[in-house]
Design an enzyme around this catalytic site. Structure first.
Site, PDB file in Angstrom:
ATOM      1  N   ARG A  33       0.592  -1.381   0.135  1.00 10.44           N
ATOM      2  CA  ARG A  33       0.391  -0.165  -0.127  1.00 10.44           C
ATOM      3  C   ARG A  33       0.528   1.522  -0.122  1.00 10.44           C
ATOM      4  NH1 ARG A  33      -2.600  -4.108   1.254  1.00 10.44           N
ATOM      5  NH2 ARG A  33      -4.349  -4.555   0.814  1.00 10.44           N
ATOM      6  N   SER A  51      13.681  -8.509   0.429  1.00  6.80           N
ATOM      7  CA  SER A  51      12.982  -9.740   1.235  1.00  6.80           C
ATOM      8  C   SER A  51      13.925 -10.952   1.464  1.00  6.80           C
ATOM      9  CB  SER A  51      11.813 -10.180   0.887  1.00  6.80           C
ATOM     10  OG  SER A  51      11.383 -11.449   1.629  1.00  6.80           O
ATOM     11  N   ARG A  52      13.992 -11.716   2.931  1.00  3.46           N
ATOM     12  CA  ARG A  52      14.652 -13.062   3.443  1.00  3.46           C
ATOM     13  C   ARG A  52      13.735 -13.533   2.059  1.00  3.46           C
ATOM     14  NH1 ARG A  52      11.941 -13.535   9.164  1.00  3.46           N
ATOM     15  NH2 ARG A  52      10.023 -13.038   8.001  1.00  3.46           N
ATOM     16  N   HIS A  94      11.968  -4.483  13.865  1.00  2.00           N
ATOM     17  CA  HIS A  94      12.782  -2.999  12.815  1.00  2.00           C
ATOM     18  C   HIS A  94      12.761  -2.017  13.588  1.00  2.00           C
ATOM     19  CE1 HIS A  94       7.410  -2.275  12.750  1.00  2.00           C
ATOM     20  NE2 HIS A  94       7.846  -2.113  11.815  1.00  2.00           N
ATOM     21  N   LYS A 112       5.321   1.753  12.375  1.00  2.00           N
ATOM     22  CA  LYS A 112       5.065   1.998  13.594  1.00  2.00           C
ATOM     23  C   LYS A 112       5.139   0.945  14.387  1.00  2.00           C
ATOM     24  CE  LYS A 112       0.363   1.011  13.427  1.00  2.00           C
ATOM     25  NZ  LYS A 112      -0.256   0.278  14.369  1.00  2.00           N
ATOM     26  N   ASP A 191       0.316  -3.222  17.312  1.00  2.00           N
ATOM     27  CA  ASP A 191      -0.599  -2.645  15.979  1.00  2.00           C
ATOM     28  C   ASP A 191      -1.577  -1.919  16.237  1.00  2.00           C
ATOM     29  OD1 ASP A 191       0.011  -4.965  13.769  1.00  2.00           O
ATOM     30  OD2 ASP A 191       0.501  -5.638  15.118  1.00  2.00           O
TER      31      ASP A 191
END
Length: 344
Positions: A33, A51-52, A94, A112, A191
């Site tokens: 998004r 990405s992994r 993060h 966040k 979240d």
């Protein structure tokens, strides 16, 4: 004094800020998004995804029209063609991913919450300062036009002395959802709860006292938390977050002179709010298209403006606000007995 009209949002022209070359670490739901919003509404350049899994990175790059795909963050960060990195990995990644990006000399926008706890957040802030790089939390709601108008109303004292903030954020999740996974720092606080506490800190500053109670689910993850925060100005924040049910996701800021009610789909997303005077029945309405994640571009535009201005912190979402939010979340988790695996 109750305003005669609402202030105008102080939005930046998306095409009047530096066009940064972006890399994304973590090709998940929010990254998609974010990428779509940048491509449709800005002049920012998406040049790489990591990405992994090389296959997953390649699939994301193909879908989103990104020229480079890497099978690790380390590979992406060696590229000299990247100015800024957007970190959209799971919560417990993060901090290490942010450290890695800053050590590679990249400006970094971290989804966040900025980190798992205030200690980690302070570590990111100290490294960014030492490196002379911009580090910013992608608390996207803070950069929305709606939030800027609310900020101006608060700065102008339109609500008078603040007394009460009420907010909830509850969503129904099936037990197999990653939010119930202790290995991914599961539970509602990272979240959903970060929006609640971040909002209360934005309105009235860091709390001076916190009372919290929680409800656990099998597997060692918190499922529901209710909180009462008291702030220096005397305001009480009454907050609830849950993974068991859908709640209105609304918020109210109640002052002596006026009350601001934020409804719509979610208080932190694009949508309406109403300002009502305490006496005389005066009402002002704000509304906008409820296009939700299309407006993710505002945080990227602000980030690019900060880089162009040579800033190492955002004046809209300074690292002190991110640290204060995490410090309050730390205390809530202490009271409800929620310890993440990385903290044990």
């Amino acid at each position: 004094m109750f305003p005669s009209s609402l202030p105008k949002a102080r939005t930046l022209d998306p095409h009047a800020v530096p066009s940064l070359r972006w890399g994304i670490i973590g090709p998940g739901w929010i990254a998609e998004r974010f990428a779509r919003a940048l491509k449709e509404f800005t002049s920012q350049q998406l040049v790489a995804i990591a990405s992994r899994s090389q296959d997953r990175a390649s699939a994301f790059a193909s879908k989103m029209g990104i020229p480079q795909a890497f099978g690790s963050a380390a590979e992406l960060l060696t590229s000299p063609d990247i100015d800024a990195v957007y970190i959209a990995t799971p919560h417990n990644h993060h901090y290490p991913d942010g450290l890695q990006a800053l050590n590679a000399g990249k400006h970094v926008l971290i989804e966040k919450p900025l980190a798992l706890n205030a200690q980690q957040a302070r570590g990111l802030a100290e490294l960014a300062k030492a490196k002379g790089l911009l580090c910013m939390e992608a608390m996207w709601c803070d950069f929305l036009p709606k939030y800027d108008i609310i900020t101006q109303l608060l700065e102008d004292g339109a609500l008078g002395d603040l007394h009460t903030l009420l907010a909830d954020h509850g969503e129904f999740f099936t037990p197999d959802h990653r939010i119930f996974n202790a290995d991914l720092a599961g539970g509602p606080m990272m979240d959903l709860g970060s929006y609640l506490i971040g909002f209360s800190v934005k309105v009235a500053g860091a709390p001076v006292s916190i009372h919290a109670t929680g409800q656990q689910v099998p597997g060692g993850v918190n499922g529901q938390t209710s909180m009462l925060l008291t702030h220096n100005n005397g305001m009480h924040s009454v907050l609830n977050t849950t993974l068991f049910s859908n709640t209105p996701c609304a918020a109210v800021i109640a002052g002596r002179d006026a009350t601001l009610e934020i409804g719509g789909a979610s208080f932190y997303a694009p949508g309406p709010f109403t300002l009502t005077s305490s006496q005389g029945g005066k009402v002002l309405h704000f509304d906008e298209p409820r296009n939700r994640y299309d407006q993710l571009f505002h945080e990227a535009v602000h980030f690019a403006w900060c880089v162009g201005q040579g800033k190492t912190e955002s004046p809209v979402r300074p690292l002190s606000a991110s640290i204060d939010t995490l410090a309050a979340m730390d205390e809530v988790r202490r009271q409800i007995g929620q310890v993440f695996n990385e903290e044990k």
